[in-house]
Design a protein around this motif. Structure first.
Motif, PDB file in Angstrom:
ATOM      1  N   VAL A  34       0.852  -1.189   0.000  1.00  0.00           N
ATOM      2  CA  VAL A  34       0.000   0.000   0.000  1.00  0.00           C
ATOM      3  C   VAL A  34       0.886   1.236   0.000  1.00  0.00           C
ATOM      4  O   VAL A  34       1.756   1.387   0.870  1.00  0.00           O
ATOM      5  CB  VAL A  34      -0.930  -0.001   1.233  1.00  0.00           C
ATOM      6  N   THR A  35       0.697   2.129  -0.982  1.00  0.00           N
ATOM      7  CA  THR A  35       1.509   3.343  -1.070  1.00  0.00           C
ATOM      8  C   THR A  35       0.735   4.595  -0.691  1.00  0.00           C
ATOM      9  O   THR A  35       1.336   5.585  -0.299  1.00  0.00           O
ATOM     10  CB  THR A  35       2.062   3.523  -2.502  1.00  0.00           C
ATOM     11  N   GLN A  36      -0.605   4.564  -0.828  1.00  0.00           N
ATOM     12  CA  GLN A  36      -1.396   5.753  -0.514  1.00  0.00           C
ATOM     13  C   GLN A  36      -2.795   5.339  -0.106  1.00  0.00           C
ATOM     14  O   GLN A  36      -3.362   4.390  -0.642  1.00  0.00           O
ATOM     15  CB  GLN A  36      -1.466   6.659  -1.749  1.00  0.00           C
ATOM     16  N   ASN A  37      -3.353   6.067   0.856  1.00  0.00           N
ATOM     17  CA  ASN A  37      -4.715   5.827   1.325  1.00  0.00           C
ATOM     18  C   ASN A  37      -5.639   6.832   0.642  1.00  0.00           C
ATOM     19  O   ASN A  37      -5.490   8.034   0.815  1.00  0.00           O
ATOM     20  CB  ASN A  37      -4.758   5.991   2.850  1.00  0.00           C
ATOM     21  N   LEU A  38      -6.586   6.341  -0.152  1.00  0.00           N
ATOM     22  CA  LEU A  38      -7.550   7.203  -0.828  1.00  0.00           C
ATOM     23  C   LEU A  38      -8.865   7.170  -0.054  1.00  0.00           C
ATOM     24  O   LEU A  38      -8.983   6.511   0.971  1.00  0.00           O
ATOM     25  CB  LEU A  38      -7.756   6.738  -2.271  1.00  0.00           C
ATOM     26  N   SER A  39      -9.881   7.847  -0.534  1.00  0.00           N
ATOM     27  CA  SER A  39     -11.146   7.905   0.197  1.00  0.00           C
ATOM     28  C   SER A  39     -11.987   6.645  -0.030  1.00  0.00           C
ATOM     29  O   SER A  39     -11.775   5.901  -0.975  1.00  0.00           O
ATOM     30  CB  SER A  39     -11.938   9.129  -0.256  1.00  0.00           C
ATOM     31  N   ASN A  40     -12.961   6.428   0.850  1.00  0.00           N
ATOM     32  CA  ASN A  40     -13.960   5.356   0.742  1.00  0.00           C
ATOM     33  C   ASN A  40     -13.366   3.961   0.673  1.00  0.00           C
ATOM     34  O   ASN A  40     -13.806   3.120  -0.099  1.00  0.00           O
ATOM     35  CB  ASN A  40     -14.868   5.578  -0.468  1.00  0.00           C
ATOM     36  N   LYS A  42     -10.484   2.905  -0.441  1.00  0.00           N
ATOM     37  CA  LYS A  42      -9.672   2.608  -1.615  1.00  0.00           C
ATOM     38  C   LYS A  42      -8.219   2.946  -1.319  1.00  0.00           C
ATOM     39  O   LYS A  42      -7.919   3.838  -0.529  1.00  0.00           O
ATOM     40  CB  LYS A  42     -10.162   3.390  -2.826  1.00  0.00           C
ATOM     41  N   PHE A  43      -7.321   2.223  -1.979  1.00  0.00           N
ATOM     42  CA  PHE A  43      -5.905   2.386  -1.734  1.00  0.00           C
ATOM     43  C   PHE A  43      -5.153   2.333  -3.053  1.00  0.00           C
ATOM     44  O   PHE A  43      -5.562   1.651  -3.989  1.00  0.00           O
ATOM     45  CB  PHE A  43      -5.385   1.259  -0.829  1.00  0.00           C
ATOM     46  N   ARG A  44      -4.034   3.057  -3.101  1.00  0.00           N
ATOM     47  CA  ARG A  44      -3.129   2.950  -4.241  1.00  0.00           C
ATOM     48  C   ARG A  44      -2.080   1.917  -3.859  1.00  0.00           C
ATOM     49  O   ARG A  44      -1.491   1.990  -2.777  1.00  0.00           O
ATOM     50  CB  ARG A  44      -2.480   4.291  -4.540  1.00  0.00           C
ATOM     51  N   LEU A  45      -1.872   0.948  -4.745  1.00  0.00           N
ATOM     52  CA  LEU A  45      -0.982  -0.172  -4.450  1.00  0.00           C
ATOM     53  C   LEU A  45       0.113  -0.263  -5.498  1.00  0.00           C
ATOM     54  O   LEU A  45      -0.123   0.000  -6.677  1.00  0.00           O
ATOM     55  CB  LEU A  45      -1.773  -1.484  -4.463  1.00  0.00           C
ATOM     56  N   LYS A  46       1.288  -0.673  -5.061  1.00  0.00           N
ATOM     57  CA  LYS A  46       2.376  -0.972  -5.988  1.00  0.00           C
ATOM     58  C   LYS A  46       2.574  -2.482  -5.942  1.00  0.00           C
ATOM     59  O   LYS A  46       2.930  -3.038  -4.901  1.00  0.00           O
ATOM     60  CB  LYS A  46       3.648  -0.246  -5.598  1.00  0.00           C
TER      61      LYS A  46
END
Length: 93
Positions: A34-40, A42-46
């Motif tokens: 997990v690289t970033q926590n988005l809203s609702n 959702k996450f940005r993943l590498k």
């Protein structure tokens, strides 16, 4: 008449189970960080191959209130139709 109907119900049930199994086989499991926590939820993943995707939490993770933070190693299910979005199914310890 009821014998035919019960036979057709059993046939439809087995057909539906086979369809569900086929759908589940098409998913691709990958591991990522997990690289970033988005809203609702959702996450940005590498992913392990270097590709960046957006993943949302699966129902079981939401139901069991498992917290996922930046830096966690997770397993993601990707659909072969859209490899930019996935479902987070497991958080590794």
């Amino acid at each position: 008449m009821s014998n035919e109907q019960s036979f057709n119900d059993e046939k439809n049930t087995s057909f539906n189970l086979k369809n569900k199994q086929r759908k589940q086989k098409k998913l691709v499991d990958m591991e990522g960080i997990v690289t970033q926590n988005l809203s609702n939820g959702k996450f940005r993943l590498k992913l392990e191959n270097g590709v960046e995707v957006i993943g949302h939490l699966s129902g079981k993770i939401r139901q069991n209130r498992i917290k996922i933070v930046v830096g966690d190693k997770v397993t993601v299910e990707l659909s072969p139709y859209d490899l930019t979005k996935g479902r987070i199914t497991y958080r590794h310890r």
